[in-house]
Scaffold this motif. Structure first.
Motif: not given
Length: 209
Positions: A26-46
């Motif tokens: 699950l973490l690997v899938v989330a990491g791969l999705v985050g690498l594709v949608y880096t903007g969403v990953a940045t907002l989510t991490s904040m």
């Protein structure tokens, strides 16, 4: 008190390691999705960072109230209030927080790269080439992030967050798969008749030699 059943304990360990492997996937899938949608990953991490600060501040405030009357009461209250205020600011202004943290990360890369470069040239130790390469990479990465700021804040933190998820997931998968193999091997050796088979195989090897 009855002794635990080795077979049942082995099954529990097997399920536990399987759960670790599933969490890693699950973490690997989330990491791969985050690498594709880096903007969403940045907002989510904040947002996650802001909630962690807020919850940590509330917990710290409760601990400070419980320890009232001690010499650490006001220090705990001040630290908790700062965490709560920082959490509220991060949650309400995630983009501004991302820009500030990206600038901070760029400065860390720059200073770290410069120190490694200077240290490798001055000391010239056995890891001279590797330290020099690390310093040059850190300096280059800091300059790239800094020159593209504030636009770089849209993808830098999300990329780092996704890479952390990816590598943590790969580590959990390795632990889960390796643990399942070890448990299977131990369970096979402890199974009924395993000792007899092992002794017969050892006796056959001795007779052949």
């Amino acid at each position: 008190m009855a002794d635990p059943d080795p077979v049942e304990e082995g099954r529990k360990l097997h399920r536990g390691f399987s759960g670790l492997a599933l969490l890693g996937i699950l973490l690997v899938v989330a990491g791969l999705v985050g690498l594709v949608y880096t903007g969403v990953a940045t907002l989510t991490s904040m947002i996650l960072f802001g909630w962690l600060l807020l919850i940590g501040g509330l917990v710290g405030l409760l601990h400070a109230i419980q320890s009232r009357g001690t010499s650490y009461f006001w220090l705990g209250v001040v630290v908790a209030a700062l965490n709560i205020a920082a959490g509220v600011v991060v949650i309400r202004h995630p983009h501004g927080t991302a820009e500030a943290l990206t600038m901070f990360a760029a400065l860390l890369f720059l200073t770290g790269g410069v120190f490694r470069l200077v240290g490798s040239v001055v000391v010239r130790g056995p890891q001279f080439g590797w330290t020099l390469l690390q310093g040059a990479f850190g300096l280059l990465l800091g300059l790239l992030v800094l020159f593209d700021w504030p636009h770089s804040s849209l993808y830098v933190l999300g990329c780092f967050f996704s890479l952390a998820l990816l590598f943590d997931g790969l580590g959990l998968i390795a632990i889960g798969v390796g643990g399942r193999r070890i448990v299977s091997m131990v369970s096979a050796q402890m199974a009924p008749g395993a000792d007899a088979d092992g002794l017969a195989e050892e006796e056959q090897k001795r007779s052949e030699s």
